[in-house]
Design an enzyme around this catalytic site. Structure first.
Site, PDB file in Angstrom:
ATOM      1  CB  ALA A 245      -5.637   9.278  -5.647  1.00 34.71           C
ATOM      2  N   GLY A 246      -4.835   6.019  -7.057  1.00 35.74           N
ATOM      3  CA  GLY A 246      -3.805   5.325  -7.827  1.00 35.74           C
ATOM      4  C   GLY A 246      -4.164   5.354  -9.296  1.00 35.74           C
TER       5      GLY A 246
ATOM      6  CD  GLU B 195       6.178   4.841 -15.688  1.00 39.57           C
ATOM      7  OE1 GLU B 195       5.908   5.281 -16.812  1.00 39.57           O
ATOM      8  OE2 GLU B 195       7.284   4.964 -15.144  1.00 39.57           O
TER       9      GLU B 195
ATOM     10  CB  ILE C 258       7.243   8.223  -4.166  1.00 38.88           C
ATOM     11  CG1 ILE C 258       5.794   8.691  -3.896  1.00 38.88           C
ATOM     12  CG2 ILE C 258       7.992   9.197  -5.070  1.00 38.88           C
ATOM     13  CD1 ILE C 258       4.846   8.619  -5.094  1.00 38.88           C
ATOM     14  CB  THR C 259      10.133   5.006  -8.237  1.00 38.82           C
ATOM     15  OG1 THR C 259       9.108   4.027  -8.412  1.00 38.82           O
ATOM     16  CG2 THR C 259      11.466   4.442  -8.709  1.00 38.82           C
TER      17      THR C 259
ATOM     18  CD  GLU D 246      -2.838  12.179  -2.911  1.00 34.08           C
ATOM     19  OE1 GLU D 246      -3.989  12.008  -2.443  1.00 34.08           O
ATOM     20  OE2 GLU D 246      -2.363  13.289  -3.206  1.00 34.08           O
TER      21      GLU D 246
HETATM   22  C1  LIG Z   1       7.056  -0.511  -7.125  1.00 30.96           C
HETATM   23  C2  LIG Z   1       6.133   0.632  -7.463  1.00 30.96           C
HETATM   24  C3  LIG Z   1       6.665   1.834  -7.878  1.00 30.96           C
HETATM   25  C4  LIG Z   1       5.817   2.925  -8.114  1.00 30.96           C
HETATM   26  N1  LIG Z   1       6.365   4.149  -8.421  1.00 30.96           N
HETATM   27  C5  LIG Z   1       5.551   5.249  -8.465  1.00 30.96           C
HETATM   28  C6  LIG Z   1       6.112   6.562  -8.607  1.00 30.96           C
HETATM   29  O1  LIG Z   1       7.325   6.732  -8.725  1.00 30.96           O
HETATM   30  N2  LIG Z   1       5.278   7.619  -8.585  1.00 30.96           N
HETATM   31  C7  LIG Z   1       3.916   7.493  -8.458  1.00 30.96           C
HETATM   32  O2  LIG Z   1       3.235   8.503  -8.451  1.00 30.96           O
HETATM   33  N3  LIG Z   1       3.358   6.257  -8.347  1.00 30.96           N
HETATM   34  C8  LIG Z   1       4.147   5.137  -8.329  1.00 30.96           C
HETATM   35  N4  LIG Z   1       3.596   3.886  -8.180  1.00 30.96           N
HETATM   36  C9  LIG Z   1       2.145   3.754  -8.061  1.00 30.96           C
HETATM   37  C10 LIG Z   1       1.494   3.017  -9.232  1.00 30.96           C
HETATM   38  O3  LIG Z   1       1.486   3.812 -10.383  1.00 30.96           O
HETATM   39  C11 LIG Z   1       0.095   2.583  -8.754  1.00 30.96           C
HETATM   40  O4  LIG Z   1       0.288   1.562  -7.786  1.00 30.96           O
HETATM   41  C12 LIG Z   1      -0.756   2.079  -9.896  1.00 30.96           C
HETATM   42  O5  LIG Z   1      -1.117   3.123 -10.774  1.00 30.96           O
HETATM   43  C13 LIG Z   1      -2.054   1.399  -9.397  1.00 30.96           C
HETATM   44  O6  LIG Z   1      -2.703   2.173  -8.436  1.00 30.96           O
HETATM   45  P1  LIG Z   1      -3.153   1.483  -7.050  1.00 30.96           P
HETATM   46  O7  LIG Z   1      -1.983   0.753  -6.498  1.00 30.96           O
HETATM   47  O8  LIG Z   1      -3.779   2.514  -6.212  1.00 30.96           O
HETATM   48  O9  LIG Z   1      -4.213   0.409  -7.457  1.00 30.96           O
HETATM   49  P2  LIG Z   1      -5.798   0.677  -7.730  1.00 30.96           P
HETATM   50  O10 LIG Z   1      -5.962   1.869  -8.601  1.00 30.96           O
HETATM   51  O11 LIG Z   1      -6.532   0.660  -6.439  1.00 30.96           O
HETATM   52  O12 LIG Z   1      -6.185  -0.617  -8.582  1.00 30.96           O
HETATM   53  C14 LIG Z   1      -6.621  -1.846  -7.997  1.00 30.96           C
HETATM   54  C15 LIG Z   1      -7.185  -2.703  -9.131  1.00 30.96           C
HETATM   55  O13 LIG Z   1      -8.355  -2.062  -9.702  1.00 30.96           O
HETATM   56  C16 LIG Z   1      -8.173  -1.932 -11.106  1.00 30.96           C
HETATM   57  N5  LIG Z   1      -8.837  -0.697 -11.558  1.00 30.96           N
HETATM   58  C17 LIG Z   1      -8.726   0.551 -11.022  1.00 30.96           C
HETATM   59  N6  LIG Z   1      -9.460   1.439 -11.744  1.00 30.96           N
HETATM   60  C18 LIG Z   1     -10.015   0.742 -12.772  1.00 30.96           C
HETATM   61  C19 LIG Z   1     -10.875   1.080 -13.860  1.00 30.96           C
HETATM   62  N7  LIG Z   1     -11.303   2.326 -14.078  1.00 30.96           N
HETATM   63  N8  LIG Z   1     -11.259   0.074 -14.710  1.00 30.96           N
HETATM   64  C20 LIG Z   1     -10.836  -1.186 -14.507  1.00 30.96           C
HETATM   65  N9  LIG Z   1     -10.021  -1.571 -13.504  1.00 30.96           N
HETATM   66  C21 LIG Z   1      -9.616  -0.621 -12.644  1.00 30.96           C
HETATM   67  C22 LIG Z   1      -6.658  -1.873 -11.313  1.00 30.96           C
HETATM   68  O14 LIG Z   1      -6.299  -2.250 -12.647  1.00 30.96           O
HETATM   69  C23 LIG Z   1      -6.199  -2.898 -10.280  1.00 30.96           C
HETATM   70  O15 LIG Z   1      -6.330  -4.187 -10.818  1.00 30.96           O
HETATM   71  C24 LIG Z   1       4.413   2.773  -7.981  1.00 30.96           C
HETATM   72  C25 LIG Z   1       3.884   1.533  -7.613  1.00 30.96           C
HETATM   73  C26 LIG Z   1       4.723   0.475  -7.340  1.00 30.96           C
HETATM   74  C27 LIG Z   1       4.098  -0.835  -6.889  1.00 30.96           C
END
Ligand SMILES: Cc1cc2nc3c(=O)[nH]c(=O)nc-3n(C[C@H](O)[C@H](O)[C@H](O)COP(=O)(O)OP(=O)(O)OC[C@H]3O[C@@H](n4cnc5c(N)ncnc54)[C@H](O)[C@@H]3O)c2cc1C
Length: 382
Positions: free
Chosen positions: A127-128, A364, A154-155, A124
């Site tokens: 919530a990533g 992932e 969402i892919t 979301e």
């Molecule tokens: C092209 C694409 C396809 C995707 N497909 C899907 C899908 O099909 N389904 C789905 O559910 N999601 C999907 N995603 C989402 C993807 O899994 C998330 O973007 C990813 O997990 C990172 O979350 P965020 O973008 O919110 O970044 P954030 O969580 O905000 O991270 C920002 C930065 O902070 C760092 N960070 C965050 N928490 C910590 C911690 N505890 N310790 C150290 N560093 C931290 C991260 O490493 C990153 O550098 C997709 C994303 C993309 C770009």
């Protein structure tokens, strides 16, 4: 699958990738679409269901065979794999890991044949990396559940027929324990999909937001039935662990292609009357990439074998994903360098792979999240 049958599958996928998909890569990148002829060929080859058990119509490959198949898929644009990746991977696995027998019987054969495309909807806007903070809710109303919230990136959302949606069902327990997973058909009233995201790379693979506005689903939509209440987070983590080894294999396949592109360019491109491959500094770039590729290949095979044996389902997958995704980034960067100015130009494969590879360190689980999982796994509770 018996090794002799699997060898036949591998040989036909290898031929398909190299002879039919590679020649269309630039077109796929420029048009941001996979031609229907390739989609149909993938369905016919069973690629929508290679990881789905045979009793539900898939090829039923264990992870050790799956990664060898994915090495081949990784040799071309990752958009091809993405088209059927959610059915086999994160979305299909939600059902394999957590579904009831009825849910598996109803949905897995349709996923395996490609009749239906499924998406995994966890992330979301807020919530990533930490999905336990998700805000989408599912509220019981008699025999139904009412879902509200929005999912991001969402892919396959623009194509999907069904979403595996993770939603908060219990706000009164610790954040990651109050989440359940639901099968939400795209046709359900209140489901809408936003415009396609404009991404950096991996054109031909589409992502979008998914909005749920008072979406009503009935009891059988709850993955795992009543036993699945508040168990969605565990299911999601299991699916992601499997998916991480898969993504690592994809990175290894791409690294092999980048090495091949670098070697053939270094053999033919001349400066000062000599092929650039005769220069030791170019040889150094290529040698580092070959070494990186080989290390990734060995690590992925080892991680998949340990996963299948059940001896390592956490540190192994995260180490493989962390190393291989960072590794292919280095290999792509060197490949651009070997190509000089040509490596910066659209239409040259290494330029495209350089953009495509960047995603692997993000989705992932980012590299930082893999580091956290690996370190927690070896340090234990302190
Ligand atoms: C092209 C694409 C396809 C995707 N497909 C899907 C899908 O099909 N389904 C789905 O559910 N999601 C999907 N995603 C989402 C993807 O899994 C998330 O973007 C990813 O997990 C990172 O979350 P965020 O973008 O919110 O970044 P954030 O969580 O905000 O991270 C920002 C930065 O902070 C760092 N960070 C965050 N928490 C910590 C911690 N505890 N310790 C150290 N560093 C931290 C991260 O490493 C990153 O550098 C997709 C994303 C993309 C770009």
């Amino acid at each position: 699958m018996e090794e002799s049958d699997f060898s036949d599958v591998l040989a036909s996928v290898r031929e398909f990738i190299r002879e039919r998909v590679v020649p269309l890569e630039t077109e796929i990148d420029e048009k941001d679409a996979i031609p229907d002829s390739l989609r149909d060929a993938c369905k016919a080859m069973g690629l929508y269901g290679f990881a789905i058990p045979e009793e539900y119509g898939g090829l039923g490959l264990p992870l050790s065979q799956e990664v060898r198949l994915v090495f081949e898929l990784g040799y071309t644009t990752p958009a091809l794999r993405s088209m059927f990746g959610t059915n086999n991977g994160i979305a299909g696995h939600v059902l394999i890991e957590g579904g009831t027998e009825e849910q598996k019987n109803e949905w897995l054969p349709k996923l395996a044949s490609g009749e239906v495309t499924a998406s995994f909807a966890l992330t979301e806007a807020d919530a990533g990396s930490d999905p336990s903070g998700l805000a989408t809710t599912a509220r019981r109303d008699g025999d139904e559940w009412v879902l509200n919230g929005s999912k991001r990136y969402i892919t396959n959302a623009p194509l999907a027929d069904v979403f595996m949606v993770f939603a908060r069902t219990n706000p009164d327990v610790p954040a990651n324990r109050g989440i359940s997973a639901f099968l939400v058909p795209r046709s359900a009233a209140g489901v809408s999909v936003g415009p396609k995201d404009h991404k950096m790379g991996q054109f031909g693979a589409w992502t979008a937001d998914v909005h749920l506005d008072d979406v009503r689903v009935d009891g059988p939509a709850l993955i795992g039935g009543e036993d699945g209440v508040d168990k969605g987070f565990i299911t999601a983590m299991r699916c992601l662990a499997h998916g991480r080894v898969h993504i690592a294999a994809l990175c290894v396949g791409m690294a092999e292609r980048l090495v091949d592109e670098s070697v053939s360019f270094a053999r033919t491109r001349e400066q000062g009357g000599h092929p650039i491959g005769t220069f030791q500094l170019i040889q150094g770039l290529i040698a580092d990439s070959v070494t990186d590729y080989r290390a990734g290949h060995a690590l992925v095979l080892a991680a998949a074998a340990a996963f299948d044996a059940g001896t390592d389902t956490s540190v192994g997958p995260s180490s493989a994903k962390y190393f291989a995704s960072e590794m292919v980034g280095r290999v792509a960067d060197r490949a651009v360098q070997v190509h000089g100015g040509a490596g910066y130009m659209r239409g040259v494969p290494v330029e495209r792979f350089y953009r495509d590879a960047r995603l692997f360190r993000i989705y992932e689980g980012t590299s930082q999240i893999q580091q956290v999982i690996i370190a927690r796994g070896v340090l234990g509770r302190l």
